[in-house]
Write an enzyme that holds these catalytic residues in place. Structure first.
Site, short mmCIF file in Angstrom:
data_model
loop_
_atom_site.label_atom_id
_atom_site.label_comp_id
_atom_site.label_asym_id
_atom_site.label_seq_id
_atom_site.Cartn_x
_atom_site.Cartn_y
_atom_site.Cartn_z
N LEU A 113 0.82 -1.21 0.00
CA LEU A 113 0.00 0.00 0.00
C LEU A 113 0.85 1.26 0.00
CD1 LEU A 113 -2.74 -1.22 2.49
CD2 LEU A 113 -2.87 -1.12 -0.01
N SER A 114 2.10 1.13 -0.40
CA SER A 114 3.00 2.26 -0.60
C SER A 114 3.26 3.06 0.67
CB SER A 114 2.47 3.18 -1.70
OG SER A 114 2.45 2.53 -2.93
N ASP A 160 4.03 4.40 -7.39
CA ASP A 160 3.71 4.64 -5.99
C ASP A 160 3.84 6.11 -5.62
OD1 ASP A 160 3.42 1.94 -5.92
OD2 ASP A 160 5.12 1.55 -4.59
#
Length: 353
Positions: A113-114, A160
């Site tokens: 989820l960066s 990202d």
């Protein structure tokens, strides 16, 4: 939990000069394509990294992570270890020469989820504000990517950082990672039930990119593009061209090329078709690119079997981490409860919504 300002003050004894935030992201479709010039469809998530900082007038940085309850001291000009390179790399590339006190906290789960990009972009936003740096949001994203390459040691693509810098939670960000052309698109909809929901579940399986096969996969597809005589696999649309490749590189390249095609098809797909493309993406990541994990596959299969789910896949670089599903409007919480009740072997949890 204490407030951001009081937490900074309790550590450093004074107030910060600036505070900035940046979100994590979930990638709905287009995985492992960005470092080959491909197409991606991320969206921001509500969880964010927060960075507060001030100049301390000394000869070393004092870096505090509220998540770890840990303070690191790093002399000026050095990179440091642990979480420090994300911060010191951002300072170095921004041209900052002052010693800083930095307080960081993030509720972005690690693994797909960066969380790293969110930390980089929050730091860069804070530095931009503190020093009045003439950097736009795309330039900040490019700096964040450079931090990963030069200071963290992960040769990531640009998705990202671009998503953390530019995306929001109610659109998909369609991004051409070669040209950086982009546009925001509505989330897929069902003609009967309306706009679908995005559900993100953390598989509970941790991973670290620099210690995984991420850089190995990148090297493999770079070798495939070299053997095919093209700058990047983005330039290949005819899968028959892959017949000249060794079997392993054939599978790696097949994923990238077919994934680009799925993203382009998804741009005007309804929720049902979009979900089918997500399912195909996961199979390709699992079988051709081999970046999934057995527990992640179990969680994805449970989601795919649920009647209120259009489709599901791993999200992020893989080797553990999060999964994403496209769910019928209003059903995300119910789906999460049902699926997590059946999921065993790791501690899964709902992240979004």
């Amino acid at each position: 939990m204490t407030t951001e300002r009081s937490s900074f003050e309790s550590v450093f004894g004074t107030a910060p000069e600036v505070t900035a935030r940046a979100p994590g992201r979930v990638n709905l479709l287009g995985e492992h394509t960005d470092y080959q010039g491909g197409f991606v469809l991320p969206a921001a998530i509500p969880q964010q990294a927060t960075v507060s900082l001030r100049r301390n007038g000394g000869g070393e940085h004092r870096l505090y992570s509220a998540n770890l309850n840990q303070t690191l001291t790093v002399p000026l000009g050095e990179v440091g270890t642990g979480f420090a390179p994300y911060l010191t790399g951002s300072m170095a590339l921004s041209g900052v020469e002052d010693a800083l006190d930095i307080w960081v906290w993030s509720d972005v789960p690690s693994g797909g989820l960066s969380s790293s990009a969110a930390l980089e972009l929050a730091t860069l936003r804070a530095l931009r504000e503190l020093y009045g740096l003439p950097l736009n949001d795309v330039e900040l994203a490019l700096l964040g990517q450079k931090v990963e390459h030069e200071y963290v040691g992960v040769m990531c693509g640009i998705m990202d950082q671009m998503a953390s810098s530019l995306a929001d939670t109610w659109h998909m960000l369609f991004l051409d990672t070669r040209s950086l052309e982009r546009r925001k698109l509505p989330l897929p909809a069902d003609p009967l039930s309306g706009t679908a929901q995005v559900l993100v579940l953390d598989s509970g399986v941790p991973r670290r990119l620099a210690e995984s096969g991420y850089n190995e996969r990148r090297a493999q597809v770079e070798e495939a593009s070299r053997l095919l005589g093209v700058p990047q696999l983005r330039d290949v649309t005819d899968l028959s061209m892959l017949s000249v490749l060794p079997e392993l590189l054939h599978r790696r390249a097949h994923h990238v090329i077919s994934e680009n095609a799925r993203v382009l098809e998804a741009l005007d797909a309804d929720a049902a078709r979009f979900g089918t493309l997500m399912n195909a993406s996961h199979a390709s990541l699992r079988d051709d690119y081999e970046v999934s994990h057995p527990q992640v596959d179990v969680l994805v299969a449970l989601l795919q079997a649920h009647p209120q789910v259009y489709g599901a896949r791993m999200t992020g670089a893989g080797f553990g981490g999060a999964v994403v599903a496209l769910v019928r409007a209003g059903q995300a919480a119910q789906v999460a409860d049902s699926v997590l009740a059946q999921y065993t072997g790791a501690e899964g949890r709902m992240v979004v919504p």
